[in-house]
Scaffold this active site. Sequence first.
Site, PDB file in Angstrom:
ATOM      1  N   VAL A   1       0.850  -1.042  -0.161  1.00 29.48           N
ATOM      2  CA  VAL A   1       0.080   0.017  -0.008  1.00 29.48           C
ATOM      3  C   VAL A   1       0.715   1.274   0.160  1.00 29.48           C
ATOM      4  O   VAL A   1       2.105   1.199   0.580  1.00 29.48           O
ATOM      5  CB  VAL A   1      -0.898  -0.048   1.125  1.00 29.48           C
ATOM      6  N   SER A   2       0.196   2.302  -0.652  1.00 26.47           N
ATOM      7  CA  SER A   2       1.217   3.390  -0.788  1.00 26.47           C
ATOM      8  C   SER A   2       1.111   4.430   0.617  1.00 26.47           C
ATOM      9  O   SER A   2       0.510   4.039   1.349  1.00 26.47           O
ATOM     10  CB  SER A   2       0.782   4.319  -1.752  1.00 26.47           C
ATOM     11  N   THR A   3       2.355   5.133   0.705  1.00 24.18           N
ATOM     12  CA  THR A   3       2.468   5.874   1.772  1.00 24.18           C
ATOM     13  C   THR A   3       1.380   7.025   1.812  1.00 24.18           C
ATOM     14  O   THR A   3       1.191   7.824   2.488  1.00 24.18           O
ATOM     15  CB  THR A   3       3.862   6.574   1.748  1.00 24.18           C
ATOM     16  N   THR A   4       0.556   7.354   0.499  1.00 22.63           N
ATOM     17  CA  THR A   4      -0.416   8.077   0.473  1.00 22.63           C
ATOM     18  C   THR A   4      -1.617   7.574   0.348  1.00 22.63           C
ATOM     19  O   THR A   4      -1.494   6.304  -0.192  1.00 22.63           O
ATOM     20  CB  THR A   4      -0.056   9.416  -0.797  1.00 22.63           C
TER      21      THR A   4
ATOM     22  N   GLN B   1      -4.966   6.105  -1.196  1.00 27.30           N
ATOM     23  CA  GLN B   1      -5.142   5.748  -2.668  1.00 27.30           C
ATOM     24  C   GLN B   1      -6.419   4.807  -2.539  1.00 27.30           C
ATOM     25  O   GLN B   1      -6.825   4.341  -1.735  1.00 27.30           O
ATOM     26  CB  GLN B   1      -3.877   4.723  -3.177  1.00 27.30           C
TER      27      GLN B   1
END
Length: 227
Positions: A10-13, A15
């Site tokens: 999973v992204s750090t931002t 999504q």
Amino acid sequence: MKKYVAYIRVSTTKQELGLESQLSIINSYIGKNDEVIKLFTEKESGRNNNRIELNKAIEFTKANDAILLIAKLDRLSRNVAFISTLLDTKVRFKACDIPTADNFTIHIFAALAEREVGMIRERTKAALSVIKSNIETNGHHISKNGNVVTKLGRTELKKEHWELGQIAIKMKRANNENIKRAKAFASSLKENGMNFTQITELLNKNGFKTSTGKEYHNTSTRRLFVE
């Protein structure tokens, strides 16, 4: 029975394709007699190719004669060199969104994803250049949403990036995803010298469907290049 090792990034931002969404895709993919013997999760930016958990997942997969399973190919990376390195490890892996893809098609999709990222980056760079020019000329810039920008600080940059991102998302949703990917795949094959019959065969082999959910024929394949 097939043994899978699931890897979820999973992204750090924030999504759309988060942990639960990827788990749902993976659970829908595996057969009722198959088993996920271990799950590795990682919170990391797609630009960072130093993935500690992914490396653990690869080693565990190979040690247990299993298959590394991911929800979507871009959950690994949009970097062709990274995908090539992964393939060189000889680990068996599957992407749920391209289940029948071989090494050749995986390279193509990785290259297309990397190209898309580069195009977004160039559009963002060009947009910021316009903003800077407007500020220098008029003392301010008015964004598409009516926001007045007087300087290119961190907040303004994030705001413009977000707006450009929203535009990209809307454009993506406006297109039929299956057709879009089929067109990109077919175009790459044509550039490599394949004829329509060969392209049609590979489209069907890799699970692509027309907008009505049917297999491709030469006529529908040709239509991809004129739509």
